[in-house]
Design a protein around this motif. Structure first.
Motif, PDB file in Angstrom:
ATOM      1  N   GLY A  16       1.338 -13.771  -0.405  1.00 42.27           N
ATOM      2  CA  GLY A  16       0.059 -13.643  -1.089  1.00 42.27           C
ATOM      3  C   GLY A  16      -0.218 -12.220  -1.541  1.00 42.27           C
ATOM      4  N   SER A  17      -1.435 -12.026  -2.059  1.00 41.28           N
ATOM      5  CA  SER A  17      -1.833 -10.735  -2.613  1.00 41.28           C
ATOM      6  C   SER A  17      -3.183 -10.298  -2.066  1.00 41.28           C
ATOM      7  N   LEU A  18      -3.371  -9.003  -2.013  1.00 41.84           N
ATOM      8  CA  LEU A  18      -4.659  -8.404  -1.684  1.00 41.84           C
ATOM      9  C   LEU A  18      -4.819  -7.154  -2.528  1.00 41.84           C
ATOM     10  N   VAL A  64       7.671  -0.654  -0.020  1.00 36.84           N
ATOM     11  CA  VAL A  64       6.678  -1.348  -0.860  1.00 36.84           C
ATOM     12  C   VAL A  64       6.988  -1.288  -2.346  1.00 36.84           C
ATOM     13  N   LYS A  65       8.047  -0.587  -2.709  1.00 41.88           N
ATOM     14  CA  LYS A  65       8.393  -0.460  -4.126  1.00 41.88           C
ATOM     15  C   LYS A  65       8.610  -1.834  -4.751  1.00 41.88           C
ATOM     16  N   GLY A  66       8.032  -2.018  -5.923  1.00 36.63           N
ATOM     17  CA  GLY A  66       8.171  -3.284  -6.617  1.00 36.63           C
ATOM     18  C   GLY A  66       7.166  -4.333  -6.183  1.00 36.63           C
ATOM     19  N   ARG A  67       6.430  -4.070  -5.116  1.00 37.72           N
ATOM     20  CA  ARG A  67       5.434  -5.030  -4.623  1.00 37.72           C
ATOM     21  C   ARG A  67       4.017  -4.485  -4.697  1.00 37.72           C
ATOM     22  N   PHE A  68       3.854  -3.179  -4.472  1.00 41.44           N
ATOM     23  CA  PHE A  68       2.535  -2.553  -4.472  1.00 41.44           C
ATOM     24  C   PHE A  68       2.392  -1.676  -5.709  1.00 41.44           C
TER      25      PHE A  68
END
Length: 125
Positions: A16-18, A64-68
């Motif tokens: 999921g996302s936040l 977190v690279k590519g996700r945040f």
């Protein structure tokens, strides 16, 4: 000086996302590095991402690279977190670099002087 104030934490399932936000109007005109850090009990605080808005420079931890994605608009620092993993669970803090390291703080927590109280993120598997 006013303390940065984080918001947007919560609980989400893996994948999921936040979106976290940090109100730092007292520091917006400084043009200094601003960053997001996280900490879990018993571990050292670690860098997540930082930004030097005046030149559009960003830095991300490898994890977190590519996700945040970090951004800064109108003195609000935002961290968009996608594809969340259980290991992303932590207390997340917003921070502003010290005057000494204003333009050189990058991902070094010890170069940040002004910290928020944090917002909790919990990612369940």
């Amino acid at each position: 000086q006013m303390q940065p104030v984080e918001s947007g934490g919560g609980s989400v399932q893996a994948g999921g996302s936040l979106q976290l936000s940090c109100s730092a109007s007292a520091y917006g005109s400084s043009g200094c590095y601003m960053g997001w850090f996280r900490q879990v009990p018993g571990k050292e605080r670690e860098a997540v991402a930082s930004i030097l808005s005046s030149v559009g420079r960003t830095h991300y931890a490898d994890s977190v690279k590519g996700r945040f994605t970090i951004s800064n608009a109108k003195n609000t620092l935002v961290l968009q977190m996608d594809s969340l993993k259980p290991e992303d669970s932590a207390m997340y803090f917003c921070a502003v670099a010290s005057a000494t390291w204003c333009y050189g703080a990058m991902l070094r927590p010890d170069r940040y002087a002004y910290w928020g109280q944090g917002t909790q993120v919990l990612v369940s598997s």
